[in-house]
Design an enzyme around this catalytic site. Sequence first.
Site, PDB file in Angstrom:
ATOM      1  N   VAL A   1     -10.893   1.260   0.791  1.00 58.07           N
ATOM      2  CA  VAL A   1     -11.924   1.208  -0.251  1.00 58.07           C
ATOM      3  C   VAL A   1     -11.639   0.061  -1.223  1.00 58.07           C
ATOM      4  O   VAL A   1     -12.071   0.071  -2.371  1.00 58.07           O
ATOM      5  CB  VAL A   1     -12.033   2.546  -1.016  1.00 58.07           C
TER       6      VAL A   1
ATOM      7  N   PRO B   1      -4.577   5.296   2.360  1.00 59.58           N
ATOM      8  CA  PRO B   1      -5.892   4.762   2.750  1.00 59.58           C
ATOM      9  C   PRO B   1      -6.570   3.890   1.692  1.00 59.58           C
ATOM     10  O   PRO B   1      -7.718   3.502   1.861  1.00 59.58           O
ATOM     11  CB  PRO B   1      -6.701   6.036   2.985  1.00 59.58           C
ATOM     12  N   GLU B   2      -5.864   3.563   0.616  1.00 60.63           N
ATOM     13  CA  GLU B   2      -6.486   2.836  -0.496  1.00 60.63           C
ATOM     14  C   GLU B   2      -7.150   1.532  -0.055  1.00 60.63           C
ATOM     15  O   GLU B   2      -8.203   1.158  -0.567  1.00 60.63           O
ATOM     16  CB  GLU B   2      -5.437   2.544  -1.581  1.00 60.63           C
ATOM     17  N   ILE B   3      -6.535   0.815   0.892  1.00 60.08           N
ATOM     18  CA  ILE B   3      -7.070  -0.480   1.316  1.00 60.08           C
ATOM     19  C   ILE B   3      -8.464  -0.333   1.917  1.00 60.08           C
ATOM     20  O   ILE B   3      -9.274  -1.272   1.879  1.00 60.08           O
ATOM     21  CB  ILE B   3      -6.114  -1.164   2.332  1.00 60.08           C
TER      22      ILE B   3
ATOM     23  N   LEU C   1      -8.690  -0.965  -2.482  1.00 60.63           N
ATOM     24  CA  LEU C   1      -7.629  -0.750  -3.466  1.00 60.63           C
ATOM     25  C   LEU C   1      -6.257  -0.948  -2.822  1.00 60.63           C
ATOM     26  O   LEU C   1      -6.164  -1.338  -1.657  1.00 60.63           O
ATOM     27  CB  LEU C   1      -7.751   0.648  -4.079  1.00 60.63           C
TER      28      LEU C   1
END
Length: 262
Positions: A140, A136-138, A142
Site C-alpha cells: 500500500v 505487507p506495508e509495501i 508504505l
Amino acid sequence: MKENHILVEIQDHVATITLNRPEKHNALTGDMMEDFVSILNELNANSDVRVLLLTGAGEKSFCSGADLGGMSENNEQHILTYKGHVSKYRDCLLAIHQLKKPIIAAVNGYALAGGLGLAAVCNITFAKEGALFGAPEINVGLWGMMISAPLIRAIGSKKTYELFYTGKKIHAFEAKEIGLVNTVYPDNELLEEATQFARQLAKRNPTALTLGREAMQMIQGMDYEKSLNYLRDQVVILGETEDSKEGMNAFLEKREPVWSGR
C-alpha cells in the site's frame, strides 16, 4: 481498559496477555496500545509474575498491526492520529524490550505489520502451523519502519529486506527456518504448549532470568572484548545474589529451591 480489548490472567507466576479484538484481527487501537504499555509496566513491577505470555484472541489472528481505519483521509486530524499511533506503537516495542522478565509470544494466526514486530521483539516465539507472518506495508505504498528494529535483531538484514521488499506472507515453518519462530505446534496444541513452557520457565531462578535477559540486551552491538568484560562482571553480581546461593544450596541438599527474587 476500554471494552476489554486486552485480557490478563495470572496463574502459576505466568501472566497471559491476550489481545482481544478477534473481529478486527486483534488490530491495535490507540487506546489498546496505551493500555498495553500500562499493563506491561504493572506486570513488570508485580513480584508474583515471573514470565509473560502474549497471544491473540480467536483462531485467525495474533495481531494484524495498528488499526489505521480512515488514515487514508488527508486532513490534519487524521495525520495527527496517525502520528499518535506510530508513537504509541513505538512505546509498545520499547516497553517489551525493557521488561525485566521473559516474554513469550504464542502466534495463533496472522502476525502482520505491527503484529510481526510484536512477535519478533518477544524473547521466545512459538507459532501454530497455520500462522502467517508478513510485512505487507509495501503493498500500500508504505514501509515497516518501526518493526525494522526488532526484525533485524531477530532475523538479520537480508531476510528483513526480503520481507519488506516483497510484502509476502510466509508460513510458520519458513518463519522457523529464518529464526523468527522457535517452535511450530499443531494448531490445537499451541497455547497449551506455550503455557507449559512458560510455567516451567517460571520455576527458574527469577533473579537469573532478570540479570540474564538484561545482559543479553546489553551486549547486542557491543565490542566483543568489552562484552566479555561486562559479562564477567555480571557473573560475579549474579553469584552474590540470595537466589543464586539458594539455588546452589538446594541442589546440594537435593530439594526444590525457594526463590526470593533477591
